[in-house]
Design an enzyme around this catalytic site. Structure first.
Site, PDB file in Angstrom:
ATOM      1  N   TYR A  56       0.848  -1.203   0.000  1.00 56.73           N
ATOM      2  CA  TYR A  56       0.000   0.000   0.000  1.00 56.73           C
ATOM      3  C   TYR A  56       0.884   1.254   0.000  1.00 56.73           C
ATOM      4  CZ  TYR A  56      -3.918  -3.089   1.363  1.00 56.73           C
ATOM      5  OH  TYR A  56      -4.858  -4.088   1.418  1.00 56.73           O
ATOM      6  N   HIS A 123      -0.675 -12.028   0.970  1.00 59.24           N
ATOM      7  CA  HIS A 123      -1.651 -11.211   0.239  1.00 59.24           C
ATOM      8  C   HIS A 123      -2.333 -12.008  -0.886  1.00 59.24           C
ATOM      9  CE1 HIS A 123      -2.191  -6.588  -0.293  1.00 59.24           C
ATOM     10  NE2 HIS A 123      -3.333  -7.203  -0.470  1.00 59.24           N
ATOM     11  N   LEU A 204     -17.763  -2.303   1.763  1.00 53.85           N
ATOM     12  CA  LEU A 204     -18.705  -1.301   1.246  1.00 53.85           C
ATOM     13  C   LEU A 204     -18.644  -1.249  -0.278  1.00 53.85           C
ATOM     14  CD1 LEU A 204     -17.851   1.483   3.868  1.00 53.85           C
ATOM     15  CD2 LEU A 204     -19.754  -0.148   3.931  1.00 53.85           C
ATOM     16  N   GLY A 205     -18.160  -2.352  -0.881  1.00 55.57           N
ATOM     17  CA  GLY A 205     -18.087  -2.383  -2.340  1.00 55.57           C
ATOM     18  C   GLY A 205     -17.249  -1.232  -2.880  1.00 55.57           C
ATOM     19  N   ARG A 206     -16.117  -0.958  -2.201  1.00 51.88           N
ATOM     20  CA  ARG A 206     -15.216   0.148  -2.572  1.00 51.88           C
ATOM     21  C   ARG A 206     -15.975   1.479  -2.602  1.00 51.88           C
ATOM     22  NH1 ARG A 206     -10.410  -2.422  -4.556  1.00 51.88           N
ATOM     23  NH2 ARG A 206     -10.808  -4.548  -5.185  1.00 51.88           N
ATOM     24  N   GLY A 207     -16.941   1.602  -1.718  1.00 55.74           N
ATOM     25  CA  GLY A 207     -17.692   2.857  -1.595  1.00 55.74           C
ATOM     26  C   GLY A 207     -18.990   2.864  -2.369  1.00 55.74           C
TER      27      GLY A 207
HETATM   28  N1  NAP Z   1      -6.666  -8.380   0.894  1.00 61.97           N
HETATM   29  C1  NAP Z   1      -6.866  -7.667  -0.190  1.00 61.97           C
HETATM   30  O1  NAP Z   1      -6.529  -8.083  -1.298  1.00 61.97           O
HETATM   31  C2  NAP Z   1      -7.522  -6.311  -0.080  1.00 61.97           C
HETATM   32  C3  NAP Z   1      -8.043  -5.690  -1.229  1.00 61.97           C
HETATM   33  C4  NAP Z   1      -8.643  -4.438  -1.080  1.00 61.97           C
HETATM   34  C5  NAP Z   1      -8.731  -3.849   0.175  1.00 61.97           C
HETATM   35  N2  NAP Z   1      -8.199  -4.477   1.259  1.00 61.97           N
HETATM   36  C6  NAP Z   1      -8.292  -3.889   2.616  1.00 61.97           C
HETATM   37  O2  NAP Z   1      -9.666  -3.706   2.922  1.00 61.97           O
HETATM   38  C7  NAP Z   1      -9.899  -2.345   3.308  1.00 61.97           C
HETATM   39  C8  NAP Z   1     -11.305  -1.935   2.932  1.00 61.97           C
HETATM   40  O3  NAP Z   1     -11.528  -2.036   1.545  1.00 61.97           O
HETATM   41  P1  NAP Z   1     -11.620  -0.759   0.601  1.00 61.97           P
HETATM   42  O4  NAP Z   1     -11.136   0.431   1.331  1.00 61.97           O
HETATM   43  O5  NAP Z   1     -10.924  -1.111  -0.653  1.00 61.97           O
HETATM   44  O6  NAP Z   1     -13.166  -0.654   0.254  1.00 61.97           O
HETATM   45  P2  NAP Z   1     -14.481  -0.335   1.120  1.00 61.97           P
HETATM   46  O7  NAP Z   1     -14.191  -0.412   2.568  1.00 61.97           O
HETATM   47  O8  NAP Z   1     -15.542  -1.199   0.572  1.00 61.97           O
HETATM   48  O9  NAP Z   1     -14.822   1.162   0.687  1.00 61.97           O
HETATM   49  C9  NAP Z   1     -13.958   2.236   0.940  1.00 61.97           C
HETATM   50  C10 NAP Z   1     -14.554   3.487   0.316  1.00 61.97           C
HETATM   51  O10 NAP Z   1     -15.815   3.754   0.938  1.00 61.97           O
HETATM   52  C11 NAP Z   1     -15.848   5.093   1.414  1.00 61.97           C
HETATM   53  N3  NAP Z   1     -16.661   5.097   2.659  1.00 61.97           N
HETATM   54  C12 NAP Z   1     -16.369   4.520   3.843  1.00 61.97           C
HETATM   55  N4  NAP Z   1     -17.395   4.663   4.703  1.00 61.97           N
HETATM   56  C13 NAP Z   1     -18.345   5.384   4.059  1.00 61.97           C
HETATM   57  C14 NAP Z   1     -19.627   5.861   4.435  1.00 61.97           C
HETATM   58  N5  NAP Z   1     -20.145   5.601   5.634  1.00 61.97           N
HETATM   59  N6  NAP Z   1     -20.330   6.582   3.516  1.00 61.97           N
HETATM   60  C15 NAP Z   1     -19.817   6.837   2.284  1.00 61.97           C
HETATM   61  N7  NAP Z   1     -18.605   6.385   1.870  1.00 61.97           N
HETATM   62  C16 NAP Z   1     -17.871   5.668   2.751  1.00 61.97           C
HETATM   63  C17 NAP Z   1     -14.398   5.471   1.651  1.00 61.97           C
HETATM   64  O11 NAP Z   1     -14.295   6.872   1.575  1.00 61.97           O
HETATM   65  P3  NAP Z   1     -12.997   7.720   2.030  1.00 61.97           P
HETATM   66  O12 NAP Z   1     -11.823   7.000   1.432  1.00 61.97           O
HETATM   67  O13 NAP Z   1     -13.236   9.040   1.468  1.00 61.97           O
HETATM   68  O14 NAP Z   1     -12.895   7.704   3.490  1.00 61.97           O
HETATM   69  C18 NAP Z   1     -13.708   4.727   0.509  1.00 61.97           C
HETATM   70  O15 NAP Z   1     -13.759   5.481  -0.680  1.00 61.97           O
HETATM   71  C19 NAP Z   1      -8.782  -1.576   2.597  1.00 61.97           C
HETATM   72  O16 NAP Z   1      -8.561  -0.302   3.161  1.00 61.97           O
HETATM   73  C20 NAP Z   1      -7.616  -2.524   2.749  1.00 61.97           C
HETATM   74  O17 NAP Z   1      -7.028  -2.385   4.047  1.00 61.97           O
HETATM   75  C21 NAP Z   1      -7.620  -5.705   1.151  1.00 61.97           C
END
Ligand code: NAP
Length: 325
Positions: A56, A123, A204-207
Site C-alpha cells: 500500500y 496477500h 462497502l463495495g469500494r464505496g
Molecule cells: N486483501 C486484499 O486483497 C484487499 C483488497 C482491497 C482492500 N483491502 C483492505 O480492505 C480495506 C477496505 O476495503 P476498501 O477500502 O478497498 O473498500 P471499502 O471499505 O468497501 O470502501 C472504501 C470506500 O468507501 C468510502 N466510505 C467509507 N465509509 C463510508 C460511508 N459511511 N459513507 C460513504 N462512503 C464511505 C471510503 O471513503 P474515504 O476513502 O473518502 O474515506 C472509501 O472510498 C482496505 O482499506 C484494505 O485495508 C484488502
C-alpha cells in the site's frame, strides 16, 4: 465498541476494523494530516484493528501507521500483508518463496517500527510455490517471535485447508459484501470448520454500496476504481438498482446504507470482522455505530436478496489472475 475474537480465541479486536489502504493510494488523493487524525479518532472510538500491507503506497501506509500508533502499541492489533512484488518495468507478480517471506517481514517490521506483527497475511498465493512452503516460512516467523498469528488472503477453501495443516490460520481476508458473496459458498463453511475468522475486505463495495459513487465523474483522475469493470459507466448504471433498493431499506430502517452493509456482514457470523476503508474522519462514527445494530430476520432476508444480479467483474482481468480459485 463491541469486540470479537479472531481464530481460536487468538486475538481480540474491535468488531469493526479500519482499512488503511486509501490513506496512501487508490481512492483519490492522500492527505497525511487527515489520515493521522482519522487513525487517532478511530482509536478514541475503540477501533483497535488496523489493516495495512507492504504494497500500500509502496511502504508508505505502514510508515503512516507507525507514526500514528507508535505510542499505543499495547492497545492496537496491527495486521499487514506481503506477497505482491513489482519489477523495474512496473509489472506486478506474487512471491511466496520462503526466503522472500523472511525478507518481507523484516522490512515491514522496520517500517512499522514494531518488534512483532500481530497478524501477518499472505496477500495472494504464489502459484509457483506450494502453499505448504510459504506457510512453513510464516510459521517460522511465529516461532522466532516476529509474528503472532498468520492469515491468508483470497485463497480457495482447498488452499486454506492445506495451509492450516502446516500452521493454524487465524484469519482469512477475502472480498465479501452485499455485492460479492462467493465466499459464502465454500470458504465461510471451511472457516467455521477450522475456527478461522473471515475478514471481509471492500465491505462497502469500494464505496459504491454507500450510494455516494454513481458514475465515473464521481471518481478522481487516477482513482483505482476507474480500472475495475464493475465501475465502468454501463455497469455502474445497471448496479444503481441495487443501491436504490439498499437506500429504500435504509430509509425504512433508520440506518445508513453503509451501516446496513456492515451490520449484514456482522450478522452472518460471530467470527466475521469487516474492515471498511476510511481515509477521513467523516465516516468513522457512522461506520463504528454499525457494530451495535441488530437486524431483524426480515431485513436480513431483504438484504440477502439484493446482490443477486450484479453487473461487471469485481477486479480487472490482471488482478483476477491473482485470485486462487
Ligand atoms: N486483501 C486484499 O486483497 C484487499 C483488497 C482491497 C482492500 N483491502 C483492505 O480492505 C480495506 C477496505 O476495503 P476498501 O477500502 O478497498 O473498500 P471499502 O471499505 O468497501 O470502501 C472504501 C470506500 O468507501 C468510502 N466510505 C467509507 N465509509 C463510508 C460511508 N459511511 N459513507 C460513504 N462512503 C464511505 C471510503 O471513503 P474515504 O476513502 O473518502 O474515506 C472509501 O472510498 C482496505 O482499506 C484494505 O485495508 C484488502
Amino acid at each position: 465498541m463491541q469486540r470479537r475474537w479472531l481464530g481460536n480465541h487468538s486475538l481480540e479486536v474491535s468488531s469493526i476494523g479500519l482499512g488503511c489502504w486509501g490513506m496512501s493510494h487508490a481512492y483519490g488523493p492522500a492527505d497525511e494530516k487527515e489520515s493521522l487524525a482519522t487513525l487517532s479518532s478511530a482509536l478514541d472510538m475503540g477501533i483497535n484493528f488496523f489493516d495495512t500491507a507492504d504494497v500500500y503506497g509502496d511502504g508508505h501506509n505502514e510508515c503512516l501507521i507507525a507514526k500514528a500508533l507508535r505510542h499505543h502499541r499495547k492497545d492496537v492489533v496491527i495486521a499487514t500483508k506481503f506477497g505482491f512484488v513489482g519489477d523495474e518495468h512496473g509489472k506486478v507478480s506474487v512471491c511466496g518463496r520462503p526466503d522472500y517471506v523472511i525478507t518481507a517481514c523484516e522490512k515491514s517490521l522496520q517500517r512499522l517500527g514494531i518488534e512483532t506483527i500481530d497478524l501477518y497475511y499472505l496477500h495472494r498465493r504464489d502459484p509457483d510455490v506450494p502453499i505448504e512452503e510459504t506457510v512453513g516460512a510464516m510459521a517460522d516467523l511465529v516461532v522466532s517471535g516476529k509474528v503472532r498469528y498468520i492469515g491468508l488472503s483470497e485463497v480457495s477453501a482447498e488452499t486454506l485447508l492445506r495451509a492450516h495443516k502446516i500452521h493454524p490460520v487465524t484469519a482469512l481476508q477475502s472480498e465479501h459484501s452485499l455485492w460479492h458473496r462467493d465466499v459464502e459458498k465454500t470458504l465461510l463453511p471451511r472457516c467455521r470448520e477450522l475456527n478461522v475468522s473471515l475478514i471481509p475486505y471492500c465491505p462497502l463495495g469500494r464505496g459504491y454500496l454507500t450510494g455516494t459513487v454513481k458514475s465515473l465523474a464521481d471518481l478522481a483522475e487516477g482513482d483505482y476504481r476507474r480500472g475495475i469493470p464493475r465501475f465502468k459507466n454501463d455497469a455502474m448504471a445497471r448496479n444503481q438498482q441495487l443501491v436504490e433498493r439498499l437506500k429504500r431499506l435504509s430509509r425504512q430502517s433508520g440506518h445508513t446504507p453503509a451501516q446496513l452493509s456492515l451490520a449484514w456482514l456482522l450478522a452472518k457470523s460471530p467470527s466475521i470482522v469487516p474492515i471498511p476503508g476510511m481515509k477521513r474522519r467523516r465516516y468513522l462514527k457512522e461506520n463504528a455505530a454499525a457494530a451495535g445494530i441488530q437486524l431483524s430476520q426480515a431485513l436480513m432476508d431483504e438484504l440477502d436478496a439484493l446482490g443477486r444480479q450484479v453487473s461487471g467483474e469485481r477486479h480487472n482481468a490482471q488482478n483476477l489472475l491473482f485470485v486462487d480459485q
